[in-house]
Scaffold this motif. Structure first.
Motif, mmCIF file in Angstrom:
data_model
loop_
_atom_site.group_PDB
_atom_site.id
_atom_site.type_symbol
_atom_site.label_atom_id
_atom_site.label_comp_id
_atom_site.label_asym_id
_atom_site.label_seq_id
_atom_site.Cartn_x
_atom_site.Cartn_y
_atom_site.Cartn_z
ATOM 1 N N GLY A 159 1.393 1.598 6.334
ATOM 2 C CA GLY A 159 0.885 2.938 6.046
ATOM 3 C C GLY A 159 1.113 3.937 7.167
ATOM 4 O O GLY A 159 1.240 5.135 6.919
ATOM 5 N N VAL A 167 2.767 5.698 1.761
ATOM 6 C CA VAL A 167 1.431 5.711 1.183
ATOM 7 C C VAL A 167 1.421 5.001 -0.162
ATOM 8 O O VAL A 167 0.593 4.129 -0.426
ATOM 9 C CB VAL A 167 0.930 7.160 1.045
ATOM 10 N N TYR A 168 2.433 5.345 -0.975
ATOM 11 C CA TYR A 168 2.521 4.696 -2.276
ATOM 12 C C TYR A 168 2.664 3.186 -2.104
ATOM 13 O O TYR A 168 1.978 2.399 -2.760
ATOM 14 C CB TYR A 168 3.718 5.263 -3.045
ATOM 15 N N TYR A 171 -0.435 1.379 -0.843
ATOM 16 C CA TYR A 171 -1.554 1.320 -1.757
ATOM 17 C C TYR A 171 -1.266 0.431 -2.972
ATOM 18 O O TYR A 171 -2.150 -0.240 -3.498
ATOM 19 C CB TYR A 171 -1.990 2.755 -2.090
ATOM 20 N N GLN B 683 -4.557 10.668 -2.987
ATOM 21 C CA GLN B 683 -3.189 10.398 -2.574
ATOM 22 C C GLN B 683 -2.938 10.789 -1.121
ATOM 23 O O GLN B 683 -2.222 10.123 -0.409
ATOM 24 C CB GLN B 683 -2.209 11.161 -3.468
ATOM 25 N N VAL B 687 -4.777 6.856 5.793
ATOM 26 C CA VAL B 687 -4.633 5.443 5.440
ATOM 27 C C VAL B 687 -5.845 4.591 5.763
ATOM 28 O O VAL B 687 -6.155 3.654 5.048
ATOM 29 C CB VAL B 687 -3.420 4.813 6.137
ATOM 30 N N TYR B 690 -8.128 3.679 3.043
ATOM 31 C CA TYR B 690 -7.847 2.590 2.118
ATOM 32 C C TYR B 690 -8.455 1.282 2.607
ATOM 33 O O TYR B 690 -9.032 0.520 1.845
ATOM 34 C CB TYR B 690 -6.331 2.426 1.941
#
Lengths: 527, 727
Positions: A159, A167-168, A171, B683, B687, B690
Motif C-alpha cells: 500500500g 490501493v486497489y 485492498y 477509496q 492505508v 485498512y
C-alpha cells in the motif's frame, strides 16, 4: 533441553530490532546518516536471524519423528492457549526459507527504496518475525495470530511502497484474505469448544467426528486456498504482485504463498483426515484447473510481473495436487515444490526487479535483445527460467515430478491433465524469455541498460547455486522431510476408506472403476 | 574410464562457460575440443572392454555416483550403466561430437561468440552421454531434457535472428509435448514395476505381461500403455510424424549443430529409448505395431517432402526424419540390433552430409538455397567427393555403410510376416527410391550445371580449410567402412557355428579393419584391443554353450548374441533379424534396385533433361503442393493449437477480471461501499486505515462468535487475541 530457545530468538530478534530501528532518530539534515544506520541495523539483524536458522538446521535431528526445539510456556490457563513453539521436518525448511529471503529483500531495497526507508525496514523486520512465528507455532491460536499478523506489514508494503494502483491491489488482497481468516478463526474456536485444546499436537491426536470435520475443513480451506492461492480465488495475486515493490513480491511469492500449503499440511490433513479425503477430488480438480487455466492466462500477459504471478498460481497447483494425493511422493513433492518455488519465483521477481530498476516499466514489449548488453543477466535469467520450467537438474523438476508422481498414484486422469501443464509452462516462460532477452534490439533505452551490478550479482548467485544444488542433490531436503511426512501418510494408510484413492492396484487385475471418479461419499462409507 | 568419457565434456562446458572471457576463444576451443577427443578415446576403449570381455561373461556394469531423489519407495540414483548398447551409443556420440568440435573451429571462425558456441556443444555432448549411460528412467529424462535445452540454445544461437529464436522455441515446446508422454510413461512404469531402475524393470517383465491397470478411466494393458507413453517421448525427440515439425525449422541453427544434434545424436535418442526398453516392448505387441506404423509412415512422408524442398539443409533434414522412420519400423518388427546398426551408420553418413553441406554453404558465402547454387564441383573437389560418399551411403549402395544397415532393416520388416511388416517394407522400398532420387537431385543441383550464384559469390568459392576437411574424412571412412565392419556384431546370424562363409569372412575382415577405422590418434589403443579380439577369433569353436559361461571362452564375439548380450532382448518367436538372413533374393536386392533407379531418375531429370522437373510438377500439381507445403502440418497445428491456446488464454484472463473479480472482491467492495455510502472517502483513505479496519473487524467477529458460542471460554482467551493482534 540445553539448547537456547532458538525459535523465540528468531522470532523476537527482528521485532526488537524493528523497535530499535524505530528509535533511531537524528537532527534535521542527518537523514542520510539515519538512513544508513537503519539499513545496516536491519540487514545485520536479518543476517543474524539467518545465521541462527542455519545453526538450527544443522542441529536438527533428521531421524526424530517428534517436534524439535520445543518451547512451551503456559500462557492463559491450564488448558488454554500456550506459547508453544517447535519445528518438524516440514517447518524447518520454511523457517529457513523465510530467514534466507529476508536479508536478500533488505539488501536489494538498499538502493531502490527512497521514501520512508525507516518504516520500510520496520515492516520487513516485523514480517520476518511473523513469518517465522507462523511456521514455528504449535498452538493453533498462536499460529492464527502470526498467520494474520503477517498480512499487516505486507499490506503496508504494497500500500505504501507499491505502484500506481497500489490501493486497489492492497485492498483486494485484504478482502480476500479477511474472508478466509475469519472462517479459520471460527474453525479454531469450534475445535477448542469440542476438543478443549488449542495445542496442535493434541488436536491431531483427537480427531472430531466426520460431520463436523467437513465444516471445519471448509473453513480452513477458505483461508488456505486464498493464501495458496487456488483457482478461483487467485485474482488478488497478480494485482498484488504487480503493485508490490520488488522485495514485496519476493517475500509474497517466496514465503507468503507457502503459508497456505503449510496450513493444509499442519491442520487440514492431520486433523481432519476423513474430510480431507472427502474433499480431495474437488481439490485435485481445482488444482488441475489452476494449472491449465493460469498457464494459458500467463501465455497472453504483457506485463512481466503479472506473467510470473500467474505462473506462481500454476506452480501452486502442483503443490495442492501433491498434498491431496496423500502419499509419500505427493506430499514430499509438494513441500519440495514449495521450497523450490520459494527460491525460483523469488529469483524471477528479482530478475524483473533488475530491469525494472533500469527502465521503470514491466511491459514485455519495451524490452528485447538485451542479451547483447546484459549477457550475465541473460544467463542468470535463463537459469531461473529453466528452473521454473522444471528442467531436470534444477530444483523445479524434483518437486513438480514428485507431486505429479503422487497424483498419478492417486488418479491417472488428474495426473494426465496436470502433466500437460509442463508443456504450457515451457510455452509461457520461453515466450517471456524470448521477447525480453532475445531478438533484435528495437528499444534504444533497453539496449543501453548496463549489465548486472555487483550487489545484484551477490544476491542472485547464491540463488543460482541453490537452484542447482537442490536439483542435483534433493535428498538433502527429502531425507529430513521423510519422518514428518510419514506422520501424515500413516494417518491415511490407517484409514480404510483411503484404499481406493491412494493405492493403485499393482496386482494383475484391479476392480475399481471408481478410481478415477473418486467419489468421496463412497469412500467414507465403505469399510 | 566411464567417468572420463561422460564428465570431461561437462568439465569443458563449465570451464568454457564460466571462464570463457579469461581463457579467450582459442582457449575455449582448445579445452572443449581436447576434452571431447579424450572422451571419444575413452569411449572407444570402453567399447572394447565391454564388447570383448573374456568368454561369455557379460561385460555390463553399473557405477553408482550418488543418490538423486529418494522419496518413500521411489529411489533414484545418479549412476552410469555401461553395457553393450551404451558403449555403442557413447562411441557414436563422442566420435561424431569430436568431429563436429574440430569442424566448428573452422566453420565458426568468423563468429563473434565462438567460446559460447563451443561451450554449448560440450554441454550437449554431456547431456547426451548422461542420456545413454543412465541406469534409470529419470536420469534418462535428465539427459533427454538436457539435450533439449542444449538444442534450444544452439538452434537459437544467432539470437538476433527472429527466425532462429522462433525455431528454438518451437523445438523446445514441441519436444515438451513428447516429454509429457515420457513423463507419464515414467510414472506409469513406477506404478506398475514399483521402480524405475532398469535392472529391476528388465529383470522379468514377462510377469507383467498380463497386468492391466486403470489409466484415464480405462482398464488397459499395462505394458502397452507404458510403451506407448514412452514412445510418445520418442516421437517428439526423434521427429516422427506428428511431432516432427520442429526438425526442419531447427536448421536455423549453425550447420555443425545440425550435424551433431539434428542428425547424428539427439534425434536418435528416441530409437535408443525404444531399443533400451526392448525387454518391455517385446511383451507389448500392440505397441510394437504402433511403432512400426509410425516409423514406416514417417519414412515415406518425410521422403516425399524431401523431394520438393530447395533449402539444402532442409532436404537433408527431411532425409534424417525419413531415416529415423526406418529405424523405428526396425524397432517395431523387433529388429533392435538392426535399428541401432542403422543408427550408427546413419550417424556417420548423415553427419558427413551435413558437414559437407556446411562446407558448401561456407564456400558460397552462407547461401543455402539450391536454386542459387550449381557449377561448383571443380572448385571444391574434396567437399564434392565427401558429398558423394555420404549420398552413396545414404542411398544404400554397396559397399557403403547404408547398404548393410538399410537392407537388414527392410529384410527384417519383410521377415516379420505381418501386415504392418509388409506395409513397412513397401513404404521402406518406396522411400529408398525417393531417398536416392533427392540425394542426387541435391548433388546435381548443388554442384553441377551452370552456376546460378552471383558473380561475386562465385569468385569467392573456395575449398574449406583442412580443419574442416579432416573431420569430413574421418566421418567418410566411417560411412564407407562401418557397415561392413560391424555387420556381424550388430545383426549377424547368431548361429555362428554354421554361419557359413559370409559371416566368417566378415568377422575375419574385422580384425584387419579395426585399426584403420579408429582415428589416427587411437591407433595404438585399437591395435592392442585388436589383439584381444583376434584371440577370440582363433578360439572360436563350434561349441556354443549358454550354461557354463565361465568355462567356455570359445565363442565368436563377433556375432549378434555375444555382441549385445542382454542389452537388447528379443523373444525367440520375434527374432526377425534371424529370419531376415533367410529372406529370398528379391527381398534382399529390391532396395538396391530402388536406390539405383532413384539415382538414374535424378540424373535423367536434373542432368540430361532439365526441363522435365517442371513438367512433372505441372502434371502432379496437387501432389506437389502437398509435398512442398510439408503436408500442411505447420499450418494445421498453428490453426488448431497455437491460435486456440492464445484465444483461450485471453478468454480466461477476461473471465478473471469480468467474472471472478466482479462477483468476488469488487462485488463485495461495491456492496459494502453502498452500505457505507461514502465511496470516495473509502477509496482515498490512508492505508493504515485498512489495517485498522481489518483488526477491528476481526476483533468484532471474534467477540461475537465467542460470546455467542461459549461465554466461559470467551472471558479469558479472547482478551489475549485482542492483545496479540493489536501488537
Amino acid at each position: 533441553m540445553d539448547m537456547p530457545p532458538l525459535l523465540s530468538i528468531m522470532i523476537f530478534l527482528p521485532l526488537i530490532c524493528a523497535i530499535m530501528v524505530a528509535l533511531i532518530r537524528g537532527e534535521k539534515g542527518d537523514e542520510a546518516v539515519i538512513e544508513k544506520n537503519v539499513k545496516h541495523l536491519s540487514l545485520f539483524s536479518a543476517l543474524f536471524v539467518f545465521a541462527f536458522s542455519v545453526f538450527m538446521y544443522l542441529k536438527y535431528d533428521p531421524l526424530a519423528t517428534d517436534f524439535q526445539f520445543v518451547e512451551k510456556i503456559t500462557w492463559f490457563g491450564e488448558n488454554g492457549i500456550n506459547y508453544h513453539l517447535g519445528i518438524d521436518g516440514i517447518s524447518v525448511y520454511f523457517v529457513l526459507l523465510s530467514a534466507f529471503l529476508t536479508p536478500i529483500c533488505i539488501y536489494i531495497s538498499w538502493f531502490s527504496v527512497k521514501k520512508r526507508v525507516k518504516e520500510y525496514m520496520i515492516a520487513f523486520l516485523m514480517l520476518e518475525s511473523f513469518m517465522i512465528g507462523t511456521f514455528a507455532a504449535l498452538d493453533s491460536i498462536l499460529f492464527y495470530v502470526f498467520f494474520e499478523a503477517v498480512l499487516i506489514p505486507m499490506f503496508l508494503i504494497i500500500g505504501i511502497w507499491g505502484g500506481p494502483r497500489r490501493v486497489y491491489a492492497s485492498y483486494k488482497f485484504f478482502l480476500y484474505t479477511l474472508l478466509g481468516s475469519v472462517l479459520m478463526l471460527l474453525a479454531l474456536l469450534t475445535l477448542y469448544a469440542k476438543v478443549g485444546a488449542t495445542d496442535i499436537p493434541t488436536l491431531i491426536a483427537n480427531p472430531v467426528d466426520f460431520g463436523l470435520q467437513k465444516w471445519l475443513w471448509l473453513a480452513f480451506f477458505a483461508s488456505f486456498a486464498v493464501k495458496m492461492p487456488m483457482w478461483p480465488v487467485h485474482t488478488w495475486l497478480p494485482d498484488a504482485h504487480v503493485e508490490a515493490p520488488t522485495a514485496g513480491s519476493v517475500i509474497l511469492a517466496g514465503v507468503l504463498l507457502k503459508m497456505g500449503g503449510y496450513g493444509f499440511l499442519r491442520f487440514s490433513l492431520p486433523m481432519l483426515p476423513e474430510a480431507s479425503l472427502y474433499f480431495a477430488p474437488m481439490v485435485l480438480w481445482l488444482s488441475v484447473i489452476a494449472i491449465i487455466y493460469t498457464s494459458l492466462v500467463a501465455l497472453v500477459q504483457e506485463d512481466m510481473k503479472k506473467l510470473i504471478a500467474y505462473s506462481s498460481v500454476a506452480h501452486m497447483g502442483f503443490v495442492t495436487l501433491g498434498i491431496f494425493s496423500f502419499n509419500q511422493q505427493g506430499i514430499e513433492g509438494a513441500i519440495f515444490q514449495m521450497i523450490s518455488h520459494g527460491v525460483i519465483s523469488a529469483a524471477l521477481f528479482l530478475c524483473v526487479g533488475v530491469v525494472y530498476d533500469r527502465l521503470h516499466t514491466r511491459e514485455i514489449s519495451r524490452y528485447g535483445g538485451i542479451v547483447k548488453n546484459m549477457p550475465a543477466y541473460a544467463t542468470v535469467f535463463m537459469i531461473f527460467m529453466l528452473g521454473s520450467v522444471g528442467l531436470p537438474g534444477t530444483s523445479g523438476f524434483v518437486g513438480e515430478f514428485l507431486s505429479l508422481l503422487g497424483a498419478f498414484k492417486a488418479n491417472t486422469l488428474i495426473a494426465f491433465f496436470a502433466t500437460s501443464g509442463v508443456v504450457l509452462g515451457a510455452a509461457y516462460m520461453l515466450v517471456l524469455y524470448r521477447r525480453v532477452v532475445f531478438g533484435p534490439q528495437n528499444n534504444d533505452d533497453a539496449s543501453r541498460m548496463p549489465d548486472l551490478t555487483s550487489p545484484e550479482k551477490i544476491v542472485l548467485l547464491p540463488l543460482v547455486a541453490l537452484v542447482f544444488y537442490l536439483g542435483i542433490f534433493p535428498t538433502v531436503v527429502l531425507s529430513k522431510l521423510e519422518p514428518a511426512v510419514t506422520n501424515i501418510t500413516s494417518i491415511y494408510d490407517a484409514l480404510p476408506a483411503n484404499r481406493e484413492l491412494s493405492v493403485v492396484p499393482l496386482d494383475n487385475v484391479s476392480d475399481s472403476g471408481e478410481l478415477n471418479d473418486a467419489e468421496g461419499e463412497n469412500k467414507t462409507e465403505q469399510p | 574410464m566411464e567417468l572420463v568419457a561422460v564428465f570431461l565434456p561437462l568439465f569443458a562446458f563449465v570451464i568454457a562457460g564460466l571462464f570463457g572471457k579469461q581463457i579467450g576463444d582459442k582457449g575455449c576451443q582448445f579445452v572443449t575440443t581436447a576434452s571431447v577427443i579424450v572422451a571419444a578415446l575413452a569411449s572407444i576403449s570402453l567399447f572394447f572392454t565391454v564388447i570383448f570381455t573374456e568368454g561369455m561373461v557379460n561385460g555390463m556394469y553399473v557405477t553408482t555416483l550418488s543418490n538423486w531423489i529418494v522419496s518413500g519407495d521411489f529411489n533414484v540414483k545418479w549412476s552410469l550403466r555401461i553395457d553393450q548398447l551404451t558403449v555403442v551409443m557413447m562411441c557414436v556420440v563422442n566420435i561424431v561430437s569430436a568431429c563436429v568440435h574440430v569442424y566448428s573451429i573452422g566453420y565458426m571462425s568468423h563468429d563473434k561468440s565462438k567460446g559460447r558456441f563451443m561451450a554449448y556443444l560440450s554441454l550437449f555432448t554431456f547431456a547426451m552421454l548422461m542420456l545413454v549411460t543412465s541406469d534409470n528412467l529419470l536420469q534418462l529424462f535428465f539427459g533427454w531434457e538436457g539435450v533439449g535445452v542444449a538444442s534450444y540454445l544452439l538452434i537459437g544461437f544467432w539470437n538476433h535472428k527472429h527466425s532462429a529464436n522462433a525455431a528454438a522455441q518451437k523445438a523446445f515446446i514441441v519436444n515438451r509435448v513428447g516429454d509429457f508422454g515420457l513423463a507419464l510413461g515414467i510414472m506409469a512404469t513406477f506404478v506398475v514395476f514399483g521402480s524405475i531402475q532398469f535392472s529391476q524393470i528388465f529383470q522379468d517383465p514377462s510377469q507383467y505381461a498380463e497386468t492391466t491397470f486403470n489409466f484415464l478411466g480405462f482398464e488397459l494393458h499395462a505394458l502397452t500403455v507404458i510403451c506407448l507413453l514412452l514412445f510418445t517421448g520418442a516421437v517428439g525427440k526423434s521427429a516422427q510424424l506428428g511431432l516432427h515439425t520442429w526438425l526442419p525449422d531447427a536448421m536455423e541453427g549453425p550447420t555443425p549443430v545440425s550435424a551433431l544434434i539434428h542428425a547424428a545424436t539427439m534425434v536418435t535418442a528416441g530409437v535408443f529409448l525404444v531399443a533400451r526398453f526392448s525387454p518391455v516392448f517385446e511383451y507389448a505387441p500392440t505397441a510394437l505395431m504402433v511403432v512400426t506404423i509410425f516409423g514406416a509412415t514417417t519414412a515415406f512422408v518425410a521422403a516425399t517432402i524431401g523431394l520438393t524442398q530447395y533449402d539444402i539443409k532442409r532436404v537433408i533434414a527431411y532425409s534424417t526424419m525419413s531415416q529415423l522412420g526406418y529405424m523405428f519400423f526396425a524397432l517395431g518388427v523387433s529388429a533392435y540390433g538392426a535399428a541401432i546398426f542403422h543408427l550408427m551408420t546413419h550417424a556417420f553418413f548423415k553427419a558427413l552430409l551435413f558437414l559437407g553441406a556446411g562446407s558448401v554453404i561456407h564456400a558460397l558465402s552462407d547461401e543455402q538455397d539450391m536454386r542459387n547454387m550449381g557449377g561448383i564441383w571443380k572448385k571444391i573437389p574434396t567437399t564434392y567427393a565427401m558429398m558423394w560418399i555420404g549420398s552413396l551411403a545414404l542411398a544404400g549402395v554397396w559397399p557403403f555403410a547404408g547398404y548393410f544397415s538399410k537392407d537388414i532393416i527392410l529384410e527384417s520388416a519383410w521377415a516379420d510376416h505381418s501386415w504392418f511388416g509388409d506395409y513397412a517394407y513397401l513404404m521402406g522400398i518406396t522411400a529408398a527410391f525417393m531417398t536416392a532420387f533427392y540425394s542426387w537431385r541435391l548433388i546435381i543441383m548443388t554442384f553441377h550445371g551452370k552456376p546460378r550464384a552471383s558473380k561475386e559469390v562465385m569468385s569467392h568459392v573456395h575449398e574449406s580449410p583442412s580443419v574442416m576437411l579432416l573431420p569430413l574424412v574421418v566421418l567418410a571412412s566411417g560411412a564407407i567402412l562401418a557397415g561392413m565392419m560391424f555387420y556381424g556384431g550388430f545383426v549377424g546370424s547368431s548361429s555362428t557355428s554354421h554361419g557359413g562363409g559370409h559371416n566368417a569372412a566378415l568377422s575375419g575382415e574385422v580384425s584387419e579393419i579395426i585399426p584403420a577405422a579408429g582415428d589416427d590418434e587411437h591407433h595404438g589403443q585399437a591395435s592392442t584391443e585388436d589383439a584381444i579380439e583376434t584371440h577370440h577369433e582363433t578360439e572360436t569353436s563350434h561349441k556354443v554353450s549358454h550354461e557354463n559361461s565361465h568355462d567356455a571362452p570359445m565363442v565368436n564375439t563377433w556375432s549378434r548374441d555375444y555382441f549385445w548380450h542382454d542389452a537388447l532382448f528379443v523373444l525367440p518367436e520375434n527374432d526377425t533379424i534371424e529370419a531376415a538372413h533367410g529372406a529370398p533374393f528379391w527381398v534382399k536386392k529390391l532396395p538396391l534396385l530402388a536406390g539405383a533407379l532413384g539415382i538414374l531418375m535424378a540424373y535423367i531429370m536434373y542432368m540430361f533433361l532439365p526441363t522435365l522437373p517442371s513438367k512433372v510438377v505441372g502434371i502432379f500439381k496437387p501432389l506437389h503442393t502437398l509435398f512442398f507445403n510439408k503436408w500442411f502440418f505447420d499450418q494445421i497445428y498453428n490453426a488448431v493449437f497455437v491460435k486456440n491456446a492464445v484465444r483461450l488464454g485471453r478468454v480466461f484472463w477476461a473471465s478473471d477480471k469480468n467474472i471472478i473479480d466482479t462477483v468476488g472482491p469488487d462485488g463485495v467492495a461495491g456492496f459494502s461501499n453502498r452500505l457505507a455510502g461514502n465511496l470516495s472517502k473509502f477509496q482515498s483513505g490512508f492505508v493504515y486505515q485498512y489495517a485498522l479496519v481489518m483488526i477491528i473487524t476481526l476483533i468484532c467477529l471474534v467477540s461475537w462468535f465467542a460470546f455467542k458460542a461459549d461465554p466461559s471460554f470467551y472471558t479469558v482467551k479472547e482478551i489475549s487475541i485482542i492483545q496479540e493482534v493489536s501488537e
